[in-house]
Design an enzyme around this catalytic site. Sequence first.
Site, PDB file in Angstrom:
ATOM      1  N   ASP A  77      10.876  -0.348  -2.227  1.00  0.00           N
ATOM      2  CA  ASP A  77       9.886   0.258  -3.125  1.00  0.00           C
ATOM      3  C   ASP A  77      10.589   1.161  -4.143  1.00  0.00           C
ATOM      4  OD1 ASP A  77      10.488   2.018  -0.826  1.00  0.00           O
ATOM      5  OD2 ASP A  77       9.160   3.430  -1.850  1.00  0.00           O
ATOM      6  N   GLU A 138       9.504   3.987   1.148  1.00  0.00           N
ATOM      7  CA  GLU A 138      10.412   5.132   1.372  1.00  0.00           C
ATOM      8  C   GLU A 138      10.027   6.295   0.471  1.00  0.00           C
ATOM      9  OE1 GLU A 138      13.727   7.899   1.092  1.00  0.00           O
ATOM     10  OE2 GLU A 138      12.892   6.741  -0.560  1.00  0.00           O
TER      11      GLU A 138
HETATM   12 ZN   LIG Z   1      15.681   6.193  -2.759  1.00  0.00          ZN
END
Ligand SMILES: [Zn+2]
Length: 368
Positions: A77, A138
């Site tokens: 992501d 994340e």
């Molecule tokens: Zn990162």
Amino acid sequence: MNAPSIQPDRLLDLFLLITGINSYYPNEGAVSDLLRNRLEGIGVRLHADEHRNLVGDWPGQGMFADADPILLCAHMDTVVPTEGMRAVVRDAAVHTDGTSVLGADDKAAVAAIVEAAEAVAGAGVSRVPVEFLFTVGEDVGHIGSKAFDITGLRSQMAFVPDIDGPVGLVSLAAPSSRNVKVVFHGRAAHAGLEPEQGRNAIVMAATAIGAMSLGRVDEETTANVGLISGGEAPNVIPPRAEMTMQVRSLDNGKSDEVMETMIACCRDAAAQQCGTAEFETVFETRGFRFDPGDPIVRRVEAAIRVAGRDPQHTVTCGGSDANELNAKGLPTVVLSVGYRDIHTNEESMPIDELNCLASVCAALMVNA
Ligand SMILES: [Zn+2]
């Protein structure tokens, strides 16, 4: 036998392909599909777990076939915006046109890991068993790595390229971090007609903040109140106010201690106004620390030297998937990627850093 040699053109093409895909959480699917296709082509067994993390297992080969496996991890992501991202290659780096982030955080690491594996496969050399973990979410709170079940892994050490700085930095420590949301409950009353009947929740928040030590609490601990809201109208005693507090520390115990002190400030302030305070931990990650002599540190330093750089140690102030893997018991260090100005529209990725990171990852795979 040939040493693995990184193919810069193939790597740059892959990096541009991946950064061209919008993949902010929870839209990592197309990146995951692409990685699966590429890595299956060299014999990596892949599956997506129930949280959509992409997990891969690549048997070792030759004299290192039975060596301890290692895990390489990067997140799929990015932060927003990446809609309509246009990559611009100039001055030996990849930039955007200035209207979006690039997503080199962490797609430069994703691309470098894949190129490393392809280069190692192409060279036909001995390699250690390698496991791969490409995570989701994340940047919105380590969602994929937090949920990931490590019991299926065989690796005894893991490497997460996901900090800035020239390739060659090894982060030996990262802080724990805890965000706690507080809701103060008072009582509404007309501010002009019967203020005596009110219990002001904003005053509770202000009194609590006034009693706290914020900022740099000591050399390894920081505290902050970063969000606050409350009230309904100028003529109403506010019955509700909420705020979110954060403590970070390289010492897990100290982090808990400072947050407990801040929570006590909130309880006392609420009690002074005959109100109450409620608390909810909305994000938490544990810190970690390695010694320079630990095997995981020496292992990655050797790989950095093979890639032609001088290893350097650092300590990060941010969190990453490494916090979660360490918390689950898998020793994990964070490596620099070489990306610049991440989380801004000025984000860029120097091409020689991209190649160098791929060389480090390849060296990790072929040196037991
Ligand atoms: Zn990162």
